[in-house]
Each structure stands twice: as C-alpha cells, then as structure tokens.
Enzyme design. Structure first.
Site, PDB file in Angstrom:
ATOM      1  CE1 TYR A 144      -0.576   0.242  -2.272  1.00  0.00           C
ATOM      2  CE2 TYR A 144      -1.770   0.327   0.100  1.00  0.00           C
ATOM      3  CZ  TYR A 144      -1.049   1.056  -1.220  1.00  0.00           C
ATOM      4  OH  TYR A 144       0.531   1.651  -0.816  1.00  0.00           O
ATOM      5  CG  ASP A 238      -9.016   3.388  -5.586  1.00  0.00           C
ATOM      6  OD1 ASP A 238      -7.479   2.720  -4.949  1.00  0.00           O
ATOM      7  OD2 ASP A 238      -7.710   3.334  -6.744  1.00  0.00           O
ATOM      8  CE  LYS A 266      -1.953   0.980  -9.847  1.00  0.00           C
ATOM      9  NZ  LYS A 266      -0.403   0.043  -9.208  1.00  0.00           N
TER      10      LYS A 266
HETATM   11  P1  KE4 Z   1       0.089   5.065  -6.214  1.00  0.00           P
HETATM   12  O1  KE4 Z   1       0.381   5.790  -5.031  1.00  0.00           O
HETATM   13  O2  KE4 Z   1       0.869   3.768  -5.177  1.00  0.00           O
HETATM   14  O3  KE4 Z   1       0.319   5.357  -7.123  1.00  0.00           O
HETATM   15  O4  KE4 Z   1      -1.591   3.963  -5.968  1.00  0.00           O
HETATM   16  C1  KE4 Z   1      -1.983   3.758  -4.720  1.00  0.00           C
HETATM   17  C2  KE4 Z   1      -3.190   2.127  -5.160  1.00  0.00           C
HETATM   18  C3  KE4 Z   1      -4.205   3.328  -5.466  1.00  0.00           C
HETATM   19  N1  KE4 Z   1      -5.186   2.451  -5.523  1.00  0.00           N
HETATM   20  C4  KE4 Z   1      -5.359   1.253  -6.174  1.00  0.00           C
HETATM   21  C5  KE4 Z   1      -6.356   0.233  -6.689  1.00  0.00           C
HETATM   22  C6  KE4 Z   1      -3.813   0.714  -6.199  1.00  0.00           C
HETATM   23  O5  KE4 Z   1      -3.432  -0.722  -6.596  1.00  0.00           O
HETATM   24  C7  KE4 Z   1      -2.531   1.380  -5.692  1.00  0.00           C
HETATM   25  C8  KE4 Z   1      -1.357   0.877  -6.161  1.00  0.00           C
HETATM   26  N2  KE4 Z   1      -1.195  -0.328  -6.622  1.00  0.00           N
HETATM   27  C9  KE4 Z   1       0.313  -1.011  -5.594  1.00  0.00           C
HETATM   28  C10 KE4 Z   1      -0.321  -1.959  -6.365  1.00  0.00           C
HETATM   29  N3  KE4 Z   1      -0.921  -3.300  -6.105  1.00  0.00           N
HETATM   30  C11 KE4 Z   1       1.814  -0.355  -6.572  1.00  0.00           C
HETATM   31  C12 KE4 Z   1       2.365  -0.997  -6.216  1.00  0.00           C
HETATM   32  C13 KE4 Z   1       3.392  -0.845  -5.108  1.00  0.00           C
HETATM   33  O6  KE4 Z   1       2.850  -0.608  -3.891  1.00  0.00           O
HETATM   34  O7  KE4 Z   1       4.304  -0.742  -5.793  1.00  0.00           O
END
Ligand code: KE4
Length: 430
Positions: A144, A238, A266
C-alpha cells in the site's frame, strides 16, 4: 471495560463524518464493534474517552516512535508555535530537516517536503516518469502506497482490511500504466519487462507493512535493484513506514540496498503532517522550479511540522534505540509464539525490528496471497481480548504493530498477560 462514551461519540460522529472516521482502517470494520475514540496519550500509553488506558502498539501507525508527547518534541513544537504557524515562504527549519534526512539516506542529495506519505509517493512516481520519460510503474500486490489513483490496485492496508480489490472512482485510464507483480518473486517482475519497454520503475515497500509484515527473502531487494539497473528502470523505495524505523537510514540501511528515489512519511514528522521524497541530484533536478516536473503544496515544509520532525529525528538519533527495538521485538515474538503453542493455536509471527504482527495461519507468509490465508475471525477475537486486557492494536490483520522507545518492562509484562488471555479466547472459538 466500558465503551459507552466511545459509542456515543461514534453515533454523533456518523452525522458529519463518513463512518465517524477520517481514515477507513480506524473504523474497526474487520474486527467488528465500533471504533474507540481517544482522549489523550503520553509515553507508551493511550487513553480512550471512557478512561480506559492501553499500552499502545499502534503509535499512530508508526509516527510516535519515541512514544507520545516526548518532552523534546513538545518543547520544540511549542517554541515554533510562538513564531507563527505557516508563512507560504521558506524557513530555516526546512533546511535543517532536509540536512538530517539527506545525511541519513546517502543516496539522497536533495529532498522535497510534502504533507503525507500519499503525497510523497504520488510525487515519487511522477518523478520516476519525468526522469525516465517512461510511463509504466510496477507495484507489488499487498503493498500500500497511499491512496493515489494509479496505485490503488491490489493494495494492502485498508483495501485488504475491507477486502476491496481496488477503489471505486478510479478510472481504467488511471491504472492502465500500473503493472502488478508478486512480492518476493523476481520472475514476476522480469516477466513485465519481456512485454513492456516503457517501464519507468518499480515501487516497493522494502519491508512490507500493509499485508501485515512481509519480509524480503533471499536478497530479493538486492537482486531487484541489480535487475532494474540492467533495464534503465528506477527502484522507488516507499519507506513511509520503515524510514527511520527499521534503522535511522531506513530499511535500505539494514538491507544494504540503495533506492533511486525514496519516499518518506510518518516518523519524519513525529506525529506532525510531514512526507518527503528525495533522490540524487540528477533525478531531483527534474523537480520544479529547477525542472519540468511540477509538484507544490500550501503547507509543505510547515514550520510547526518541521520543528516536530527535527526534534523527533534528533532525539531518535541520540537514543539510537534500534538494538533495544530488536530485543523487545524478539521478546514479544517469543511471547506470541509461546502462547499460541500453549493454547494450540496456529500462528506465524513476522517481524522486522520494531514492526511485527501475528498471522493466524499455518502457512509461512512471504507475499499477499499467503497473508490472506490468515483467519481474520480469529484475529478479531484476539484483537478485542487484547483491548479488554489493556493493549491497543491496529484493528486489522493486515496492519503492522509498532514498538516505541517509551515501552517499559511493566508494559511488556502487561502485553504478555494480555496475549495469553487472548490466545486462550481464540482457542475456545468454535
Ligand atoms: P499517508 O498518506 O497515510 O501519510 O501515507 C500513505 C502510506 C504510504 N506508504 C506506506 C508504506 C504506508 O504504510 C502508508 C500509510 N500507512 C497506513 C497504515 N498501514 C496509514 C494508516 C491509515 O491509512 O489510516
């Protein structure tokens, strides 16, 4: 444990918020019940609106690596607040954080700050296309990378949690340049190069964290990078989840593989909204205002967020908690496996440093297909028993648990007791 106030807020939240949440995975859809509402957090603990206190193994899905409200971060943010919140112009803080980030990732000469991991990856993909002049991107099923159209196919995290193959509203045209490969299967990547000569690059979570934790096997990442070099295609890492978490230099430092483009989020903001993408000069010179690849943002480099990021990474470097994370991670892994054995529950635990999670399956889990053999009904029972025993987990089988440096021996003991009770509850399921 009572959840009345969370329940009331949930019902109230349904009026103006979709599902009473601002991110689907918080909806508790796959574990049943309604979402908890959080009142406050400090150190390793988080407290919900019914004053139930938990040891926090979510830590905002990664950012709160120092625990909540670390004094150095709070002091820096308060100081920044007194100077103003946003200027739409550059500040010294951006330069400071950029240097910390580029020093941590030797392959990165320059970085551009954005406001989320999604934005970082969105921009990283556009940059790979701008630099190579090619359009296709390969991603791995189960990974993801945020919610941009082009990568919302065969994705993990919330899509896996909700068993969604993709997202409504994403036009066919938006994903026609996205090719899917299987994690840990280099042949599935090579096959695409047999039939396509316009592949800009491959984007990968160097440690999968959105299928639950999935670890590259047998030099997969190293061989992938070497293969891509023969094809003039870029490796886009990523590291939104693994950056500064697996090691200060991310999973790349641990695995000894450097990406052409690195996307971050993060931890880099320590709980404040910061994303970033970076690369060597010859690639970053494509980005506006130097080059023709456009990307912009009103709140990019926000001074409060920069202050939070600088303080978080400075404290993280000072603490250098990675060996401790490894030790605590090993203890928790042992606790989970011992409890599963004691209660005769099929369990696999995947862990990479301070990222880990159990899968309720007999199968090894090295890709998304194997991750999906996990019994999500067992996970749901386990999840709620852990909540009732004071441990806050991500409400999904396909999310990673995250350690933080504020965890105490007392917290570990509490987790151990909770795991034993929860595994017993799973063993009693019909
Ligand atoms: P954000 O746009 O949520 O800051 O980041 C997206 C993203 C990109 N790449 C990786 C590897 C990620 O894990 C994420 C976001 N992770 C999720 C949890 N698996 C965020 C939690 C959520 O969607 O509320």
């Amino acid at each position: 444990m009572k959840f009345e106030k969370s329940q009331k807020l949930y019902e109230k939240g349904l009026v103006n918020l979709v599902g009473a949440v601002n991110s689907p995975v918080r909806a508790f859809s796959s574990v049943g019940g309604n979402p908890l509402f959080i009142k406050k957090a400090k150190g390793s603990k988080i407290v919900d609106v019914d004053d139930n206190e938990y040891v926090d193994l979510v830590v905002s899905y990664g950012p709160m690596i120092l625990g909540h409200r670390h004094k150095a971060v709070e002091k820096a943010a308060k100081k920044a607040l007194k100077k103003g919140y946003s200027f739409g112009a550059s500040t010294e803080a951006e330069i400071k954080l950029a240097k910390i980030v580029c020093d941590a990732f030797p392959e990165m000469d320059k970085v551009r700050f954005v406001n989320s991991g999604t934005e970082a990856v969105l921009s990283g993909i556009r940059l790979a296309r701008a630099f190579t002049g090619k359009d296709k991107i390969i991603k791995f099923s189960g990974c993801y990378h945020g919610h941009q159209d082009a990568l919302l196919v065969a994705a993990g995290s919330g899509l896996a949690t909700l068993s969604l193959p993709g997202s409504k509203g994403v036009p066919e045209g938006a994903v026609k340049n996205t090719l899917i490969a299987e994690y840990n299967n280099l042949e599935s990547v090579k096959a695409h190069f047999e039939t396509h000569d316009d592949i800009a690059g491959v984007i990968i979570e160097p440690i999968g964290g959105n299928m639950g934790v999935v670890i590259p096997q047998n030099n997969f990442l190293k061989e992938l990078k070497e293969f891509l070099e023969t094809k003039g295609a870029l490796l886009i890492a990523d590291e939104v989840m693994t950056g500064f978490r697996s090691m200060f230099g991310g999973a790349q430092e641990v695995l000894g593989v450097t990406a052409d483009i690195t996307c971050l989020g993060k931890v880099i903001g320590g709980g404040f909204p910061v994303g970033a993408y970076g690369a060597r000069n010859e690639i970053m010179e494509q980005v506006s205002p130097l080059g023709g690849m456009y990307q912009a943002g009103t709140l990019s480099g926000n001074p409060i967020a920069m202050a939070g990021g600088i303080a978080t990474l400075t404290e993280l470097k000072r603490q250098n908690p990675y060996q401790k994370f490894e030790e605590v991670g090993q203890i928790l892994e042992t606790i989970l496996l011992a409890a599963a054995k004691k209660h005769n529950v099929d369990l696999v635990v995947n862990r990479f440093g301070s990222m880990m999670n159990p899968f309720f399956t007999k199968s090894k889990v090295t890709n998304f297909e194997e991750a999906q053999t996990s019994d999500t009904k067992k996970f749901a029972v386990f999840f709620w028993e852990m909540i009732k025993n004071g441990v806050f987990l991500p409400p999904s089988q396909f999310e990673a648990w995250f350690l933080n440096s504020a965890l105490s021996d007392k917290d570990i003991k509490k987790i151990s007791i909770a795991v034993d009770k929860s595994m017993l509850a799973v063993s009693k399921m019909k």
